[in-house]
Structures are given as structure tokens and as C-alpha cells.
Write a protein that holds these residues in place. Structure first.
Motif, PDB file in Angstrom:
ATOM      1  N   ALA A   1       0.711  -1.228  -0.182  1.00 24.56           N
ATOM      2  CA  ALA A   1       0.053  -0.097  -0.160  1.00 24.56           C
ATOM      3  C   ALA A   1       0.672   1.313   0.247  1.00 24.56           C
ATOM      4  O   ALA A   1       0.542   2.333  -0.742  1.00 24.56           O
ATOM      5  CB  ALA A   1      -0.929  -0.120   1.170  1.00 24.56           C
ATOM      6  N   ASP A   2       1.920   1.211   0.945  1.00 25.08           N
ATOM      7  CA  ASP A   2       2.828   2.459   1.015  1.00 25.08           C
ATOM      8  C   ASP A   2       3.483   2.809  -0.423  1.00 25.08           C
ATOM      9  O   ASP A   2       3.725   3.828  -1.024  1.00 25.08           O
ATOM     10  CB  ASP A   2       3.923   2.123   2.068  1.00 25.08           C
ATOM     11  CG  ASP A   2       3.156   2.312   3.317  1.00 25.08           C
ATOM     12  OD1 ASP A   2       2.067   2.848   3.549  1.00 25.08           O
ATOM     13  OD2 ASP A   2       3.771   1.954   4.387  1.00 25.08           O
ATOM     14  N   SER A   3       3.828   1.682  -0.889  1.00 21.80           N
ATOM     15  CA  SER A   3       4.731   1.830  -2.480  1.00 21.80           C
ATOM     16  C   SER A   3       3.775   2.304  -3.476  1.00 21.80           C
ATOM     17  O   SER A   3       4.244   3.026  -4.304  1.00 21.80           O
ATOM     18  CB  SER A   3       5.357   0.389  -2.877  1.00 21.80           C
ATOM     19  OG  SER A   3       5.886   0.428  -4.110  1.00 21.80           O
TER      20      SER A   3
ATOM     21  N   VAL B   1      -4.850  -0.222   2.236  1.00 19.46           N
ATOM     22  CA  VAL B   1      -4.513  -1.693   2.455  1.00 19.46           C
ATOM     23  C   VAL B   1      -5.961  -2.228   1.973  1.00 19.46           C
ATOM     24  O   VAL B   1      -5.934  -3.419   1.399  1.00 19.46           O
ATOM     25  CB  VAL B   1      -4.220  -1.722   3.980  1.00 19.46           C
ATOM     26  CG1 VAL B   1      -4.267  -3.435   4.404  1.00 19.46           C
ATOM     27  CG2 VAL B   1      -3.025  -1.362   4.480  1.00 19.46           C
ATOM     28  N   ARG B   2      -7.027  -1.899   2.039  1.00 15.84           N
ATOM     29  CA  ARG B   2      -8.248  -2.478   1.776  1.00 15.84           C
ATOM     30  C   ARG B   2      -8.275  -2.525   0.473  1.00 15.84           C
ATOM     31  O   ARG B   2      -8.555  -3.666  -0.166  1.00 15.84           O
ATOM     32  CB  ARG B   2      -9.478  -1.827   2.077  1.00 15.84           C
ATOM     33  CG  ARG B   2     -10.887  -2.093   1.584  1.00 15.84           C
ATOM     34  CD  ARG B   2     -11.991  -1.540   2.019  1.00 15.84           C
ATOM     35  NE  ARG B   2     -11.947  -1.258   3.459  1.00 15.84           N
ATOM     36  CZ  ARG B   2     -13.039  -0.584   4.296  1.00 15.84           C
ATOM     37  NH1 ARG B   2     -13.894   0.045   3.418  1.00 15.84           N
ATOM     38  NH2 ARG B   2     -13.097  -0.808   5.496  1.00 15.84           N
ATOM     39  N   THR B   3      -7.354  -1.507  -0.459  1.00  7.26           N
ATOM     40  CA  THR B   3      -7.578  -1.609  -1.871  1.00  7.26           C
ATOM     41  C   THR B   3      -6.614  -2.757  -2.227  1.00  7.26           C
ATOM     42  O   THR B   3      -6.882  -3.354  -3.414  1.00  7.26           O
ATOM     43  CB  THR B   3      -7.092  -0.411  -2.663  1.00  7.26           C
ATOM     44  OG1 THR B   3      -7.858   0.541  -2.100  1.00  7.26           O
ATOM     45  CG2 THR B   3      -6.839  -0.443  -4.206  1.00  7.26           C
ATOM     46  N   VAL B   4      -5.529  -2.886  -1.645  1.00 10.09           N
ATOM     47  CA  VAL B   4      -4.527  -3.880  -1.885  1.00 10.09           C
ATOM     48  C   VAL B   4      -5.220  -5.540  -1.540  1.00 10.09           C
ATOM     49  O   VAL B   4      -5.089  -6.177  -2.744  1.00 10.09           O
ATOM     50  CB  VAL B   4      -3.387  -4.083  -0.757  1.00 10.09           C
ATOM     51  CG1 VAL B   4      -2.417  -5.326  -0.949  1.00 10.09           C
ATOM     52  CG2 VAL B   4      -2.335  -2.808  -0.792  1.00 10.09           C
ATOM     53  N   TYR B   5      -5.991  -5.678  -0.887  1.00  6.85           N
ATOM     54  CA  TYR B   5      -6.725  -6.915  -0.766  1.00  6.85           C
ATOM     55  C   TYR B   5      -7.792  -6.949  -1.800  1.00  6.85           C
ATOM     56  O   TYR B   5      -8.130  -8.193  -2.166  1.00  6.85           O
ATOM     57  CB  TYR B   5      -7.310  -7.033   0.622  1.00  6.85           C
ATOM     58  CG  TYR B   5      -6.432  -7.272   1.803  1.00  6.85           C
ATOM     59  CD1 TYR B   5      -5.711  -8.672   1.923  1.00  6.85           C
ATOM     60  CD2 TYR B   5      -6.013  -6.509   2.801  1.00  6.85           C
ATOM     61  CE1 TYR B   5      -4.775  -8.889   2.789  1.00  6.85           C
ATOM     62  CE2 TYR B   5      -5.362  -6.771   3.941  1.00  6.85           C
ATOM     63  CZ  TYR B   5      -4.285  -7.792   3.896  1.00  6.85           C
ATOM     64  OH  TYR B   5      -3.572  -8.311   4.826  1.00  6.85           O
TER      65      TYR B   5
END
Length: 323
Positions: A26-28, A33-37
């Protein structure tokens, strides 16, 4: 960054072999974080084996068995690919086997749910494949290859209703698919000019050792259009021709090899053409009368009168020959 760009970036990060946490990804990518999942779920749905391990040494990674980057097609894009194959096959496209191989590779990258969805999406459209001689595919490939290499070919060509075929040497400039037929546009050594040849009338073809230079920026479709334009009887004043009638009849008229180039407007019940008067008088009465009462000429009056006179003449002929 767009969704697909982010997903590909995340995929390349994971393919490095390192375990990454959702927070690191998410940081990169500067996303939540929700979008990452959500992206992980989308990657898994596309067939990417993403593993999320919990615990102290946990993280997100991709199984070592994964080698290929997936193609992110949505359901309508996949449907369009399959439908395009059907139309290409119906047109006698000479590389349908290669196109089918491409589709197989795409389908092999889908999971079961995607395959089932694709089957449902494409089951409602079929293209009737016309009967074509087995040699047509080879002829089209050979002509295209000769055009690409600038190589003269020798053919046996049988014109419509001709008793026998005649040999010709051609410099193929290009191919065009028009009105359900394939045409080769080529310089004919016998006629010393550019001519159009229906591929299904070529009985055999062989390459020669002769070479030629193709005209710069030549387009077979542009040539066919220009050829139709030259079929006009005169460059004189143009007139609007308005025809109304049943949809099937209008479709046939609008698809006519010559008239379609002069279509200016079309609706469900009406078609308008812009054509010179001499060409209209010479060709249209005889052509349009074949549609009987399925159409009606609204304008010009001159064309209506010519069709009426022709119909009256036919009726009078049969009145006088009732025996």
C-alpha cells in the motif's frame, strides 16, 4: 495510477520472490490496505496463485510455479475476441487456425468460472460459414505473401460464364474483402494496367522469379472505392434519390456494389443517395424495378416516371402475349 496499472505493479513486486505485507504494498503504490486486498482477490480470479500467510514470518507472495503474467480481459472483451473469430472464419480469413490457437491460449489462462461465463456470453451469436473451396486459404496466403515480397505470380483466371481460364501474370498489390468475396488488386501484365480479380475465380497460382515495386501507400480498399467512383456516367449535376420501403429491400439496395458509395442518409424505412442524373437514368430503373412493391421511389419525379414507363411496357408486352 489506473486500477490495472496498480495491479500489474503489485504483480511485478510480488514476482521478485520476496514476501511483502499489505502495508508495504500500500505504501509503495500509494493506495489503501483495503484496496491491496481487493487487488489480491482480482489477481486470484485471473488465475494468479497469490498466497497470504499470517504470523511472524507471514506476508503476501506468489507461488514459484507461476511463470506468466496474466492478460486482464473483462467478460465483454473476451466475448469480442470469440465473436471476432467467428466473423473471421465466416469471411474465409486465411489465418483462422492461428487465430483459434490464440484464443486457446487465452482460454487456458482462465479459471473455470471465467470459462463458463465466456461460454454463456458467446452462445447467442453464430456466423454462417459459406462453402468455399479448400484452395481459397492457400490462394489468399500466397497472394498476400507475394504482395509483401514484391513477387510476380502467374495465375489461371476464369471470368464469370467463361468457357475456359486464361493465364495471366500479376503483380499483387493487396487484398480486400468486399460483399462477401475476396478480391486481389494487381497490376496485370497482359492488360498493362491495375485490375481487380476475384480470388474464387483463380484456378491455380504459382510464383515466378520476377520482382516488382509496389506503389507507395497503396490501399486495395481505396482503389475499389475509386473504381466505383469512375463507374459514374458523368460528372454533371447530382440529384437526391429517395427510396422508402421494407428493411430487407433497403439493406440490399444500400449494400449494392455501386450504390453504397453514394448513400448519404439511412433510416429504418428510408434511404437517400446522391448520384449524377445520367447514371441514375441508365442503371436505376432496371435495378429498382426488380424489388417490385417492396420499395417506393419518393424522388426524383424523373426516376419514378421511368420506372412507371418500364413497368407499363412489361405489362403491355404480356397483355399482347397471352397465348
Amino acid at each position: 495510477m489506473a486500477k490495472w496499472d496498480n495491479m500489474l505493479s503489485m504483480l511485478w513486486m510480488l514476482r521478485s520472490g520476496r514476501k511483502l505485507t499489505a502495508a508495504q504494498i500500500a505504501d509503495s503504490l500509494e493506495i489503501s490496505v483495503r484496496t491491496v486486498y481487493r487487488y489480491i482477490d482480482a489477481l486470484c480470479a485471473s488465475g494468479v496463485p497469490v498466497i497470504a500467510e499470517s504470523g511472524h514470518d507471514g506476508g503476501i507472495r506468489i507461488l514459484d510455479s507461476f511463470k506468466e503474467t496474466p492478460l486482464f480481459f473483462n467478460s465483454l472483451e473476451l466475448k469480442a475476441l470469440v465473436d471476432a473469430f467467428k466473423f473471421a472464419q465466416g469471411a474465409g480469413y486465411p489465418y483462422t487456425e492461428e487465430l483459434q490457437s490464440v484464443l486457446k491460449k487465452v482460454e487456458n489462462g482462465l479459471h473455470d468460472e471465467q470459462r463458463d461465463d465466456l461460454s454463456r456470453q458467446t452462445s447467442g451469436l453464430d456466423v454462417i460459414v459459406p462453402a468455399r473451396p479448400p484452395s481459397a486459404t492457400r490462394l489468399l496466403r500466397d497472394l498476400e505473401q507475394a504482395a509483401k515480397e514484391g513477387r510476380t505470380v502467374r495465375i489461371a483466371y476464369r471470368k464469370a460464364n467463361a468457357d475456359q481460364a486464361y493465364e495471366r501474370e500479376l503483380d499483387p498489390y493487396g487484398l480486400a474483402y468486399d460483399r462477401n468475396e475476396w478480391y486481389a488488386v494487381a497490376f496485370c501484365h497482359r492488360s498493362q494496367g491495375v485490375r481487380t480479380f476475384r480470388v474464387d475465380r483463380i484456378e491455380w497460382l504459382e510464383q515466378t522469379e520476377l520482382r516488382f515495386d509496389q506503389p507507395l501507400h497503396f490501399s486495395a480498399s481505396t482503389y475499389l472505392h475509386d473504381q466505383s467512383e469512375r463507374e459514374r456516367e458523368a460528372d454533371g449535376p447530382l440529384t437526391v434519390i429517395c427510396v422508402e420501403g421494407e428493411s430487407d429491400a433497403l439493406n440490399a439496395i444500400c449494400a449494392h456494389w455501386h450504390l453504397r458509395h453514394y448513400l448519404s442518409e439511412r433510416s429504418d424505412r428510408e434511404a437517400r443517395f446522391l448520384l449524377d442524373v445520367p447514371t441514375m437514368n441508365k442503371y436505376l430503373p432496371m435495378y429498382l424495378i426488380t424489388f417490385g412493391t417492396a420499395i417506393r421511389v419518393r424522388e426524383p419525379i424523373e426516376l419514378k416516371c421511368k420506372i412507371r414507363e418500364m413497368a407499363y411496357g412489361i405489362a403491355k408486352y404480356y397483355d399482347n402475349n397471352t397465348d
